[in-house]
Design a protein around this motif. Structure first.
Motif, PDB file in Angstrom:
ATOM      1  N   VAL A 197       5.262 -45.824  64.465  1.00  0.00           N
ATOM      2  CA  VAL A 197       6.581 -45.977  63.852  1.00  0.00           C
ATOM      3  C   VAL A 197       6.530 -45.497  62.408  1.00  0.00           C
ATOM      4  CG1 VAL A 197       8.403 -47.596  63.214  1.00  0.00           C
ATOM      5  CG2 VAL A 197       7.122 -47.936  65.342  1.00  0.00           C
ATOM      6  N   LEU A 198       5.510 -45.921  61.685  1.00  0.00           N
ATOM      7  CA  LEU A 198       5.378 -45.537  60.281  1.00  0.00           C
ATOM      8  C   LEU A 198       5.115 -44.037  60.146  1.00  0.00           C
ATOM      9  CD1 LEU A 198       3.239 -48.552  58.993  1.00  0.00           C
ATOM     10  CD2 LEU A 198       5.732 -48.266  58.987  1.00  0.00           C
ATOM     11  N   THR A 199       4.343 -43.489  61.076  1.00  0.00           N
ATOM     12  CA  THR A 199       4.088 -42.046  61.058  1.00  0.00           C
ATOM     13  C   THR A 199       5.383 -41.265  61.243  1.00  0.00           C
ATOM     14  OG1 THR A 199       1.846 -42.345  61.909  1.00  0.00           O
ATOM     15  CG2 THR A 199       2.842 -40.167  62.188  1.00  0.00           C
ATOM     16  N   ALA A 200       6.215 -41.708  62.180  1.00  0.00           N
ATOM     17  CA  ALA A 200       7.495 -41.029  62.431  1.00  0.00           C
ATOM     18  C   ALA A 200       8.402 -41.111  61.216  1.00  0.00           C
ATOM     19  CB  ALA A 200       8.174 -41.633  63.649  1.00  0.00           C
ATOM     20  N   LEU A 201       8.452 -42.264  60.570  1.00  0.00           N
ATOM     21  CA  LEU A 201       9.332 -42.446  59.418  1.00  0.00           C
ATOM     22  C   LEU A 201       8.860 -41.629  58.212  1.00  0.00           C
ATOM     23  CD1 LEU A 201      10.061 -46.258  59.698  1.00  0.00           C
ATOM     24  CD2 LEU A 201      11.723 -44.408  59.901  1.00  0.00           C
ATOM     25  N   ALA A 202       7.585 -41.312  58.169  1.00  0.00           N
ATOM     26  CA  ALA A 202       7.047 -40.525  57.053  1.00  0.00           C
ATOM     27  C   ALA A 202       7.089 -39.025  57.318  1.00  0.00           C
ATOM     28  CB  ALA A 202       5.605 -40.953  56.772  1.00  0.00           C
TER      29      ALA A 202
END
Length: 316
Positions: free
Chosen positions: A182-187
């Motif tokens: 999730v954090l990878t996608a948001l970044a």
């Protein structure tokens, strides 16, 4: 649309339908679907992830077209045998569906995180999108009612949503955090928009937003965030959204959904049957027929939602 990346937040059937539409509307672009796991529970010794499985089966073309959940052409030998033995049958697990739960439970016991297991299941089912549980740790939805406090599946399935809802709480493990994917996608610098699918805001999207740090990360992404209304003509297409809103003492109308999401949104997709509410929404609004009866409807709503998001500037 190549090189674009869209992030979708989804619960069960309605969210999975739009996610499927997004997948087909985006062609070669990238789609990440963050799915609610507040409904997860242990049943018959198995870890069940209902919303994750609805996303998997829908995007793989395996979903039961009559219910929207479970697998098409399912058989029920296991449940029939369990009933003869006096086992619990209030939550029905089809034979094909059972294989998913057995494999997930086995891998969790071996130490694999839920997100890695889900990614592998999606790959094996031939799904081009990334399906990501909101967290690898436990966050469970509990419903306070006039008949007591129920874990979500007890309320939703065993009691068929009959008890009157008084409040909803989310029970978190101390280390609960957004899943790494999730954090990878948001970044991702290619991220273009975030779409909140037409899932129940109180039972499906609220658990996502209750994951510590996730709401702040969504707002910090600096891309338009658009929600698609889960209400059509003041009623839910499927599920207890309208019932819960009434029992919580809030107006059963689409503009209340906008107020509930608050400063998270940059735009809202409103069903044409609720077009009279447009002037009550202090955000850019796109009005369309949001009913997704056919696969073509899913793609149409997805394309209109993406085109609408592309015209917006994030307010953050």
């Amino acid at each position: 649309m190549n090189n674009r990346h869209i992030l979708a937040l989804s619960g069960g059937v309605g969210g999975a339908k739009l996610a499927d539409g997004l997948l087909h509307a985006l062609d070669d672009a990238h789609l990440t679907i963050v799915v609610n796991t507040g409904d997860d529970f242990t049943h018959l010794g198995l870890h069940i992830s209902p919303d994750v499985d609805t996303a998997l089966y829908t995007l793989a073309g395996l979903a039961n077209p009559e219910t929207g959940w479970g697998r098409r052409d399912e058989t029920w030998t296991f449940m029939d045998a369990l009933a003869r033995l006096g086992g619990e049958t209030w939550f029905r697990l089809g034979d094909g569906d059972l294989a998913t739960h057995v494999e997930r439970t086995r891998r969790l016991a071996a130490g694999d995180p839920l997100s890695a297991i889900t990614a592998d299941l999606a790959r094996r089912l031939g799904i081009r999108a990334d399906i990501v549980p909101m967290s690898d740790q436990a966050l469970r939805t509990r419903v306070h009612t006039d008949e007591g406090v129920f874990d979500f599946q007890d309320y939703f399935v065993r009691h068929q949503c009959r008890p009157v809802t008084r409040s909803i709480e989310f029970s978190l493990a101390p280390d609960t955090a957004p899943a790494p994917a999730v954090l990878t996608a948001l970044a991702d610098e290619a991220l273009d928009a975030i779409v909140i699918c037409p899932s129940n805001p109180y039972l499906s999207i609220a658990p996502l937003l209750a994951v510590p740090g996730l709401r702040a990360r969504l707002r910090a992404a600096r891309v338009p965030i658009v929600a698609v209304s889960p209400l059509v003509g003041g009623a839910a297409v499927k599920g207890p959204t309208a019932k819960i809103m009434a029992e919580l003492g809030v107006p059963v109308c689409a503009d209340e959904i906008v107020r509930y999401y608050g400063d998270l949104l940059d735009g809202f997709v409103l069903d044409v049957r609720d077009a009279h509410l447009r002037e009550r929404i202090a955000l850019p609004v796109h009005v369309t027929d949001t009913l997704m009866r056919t696969p073509q409807d899913r793609v149409r709503v997805a394309r209109e939602t993406l085109a609408f998001a592309a015209r917006l500037t994030p307010r953050r």
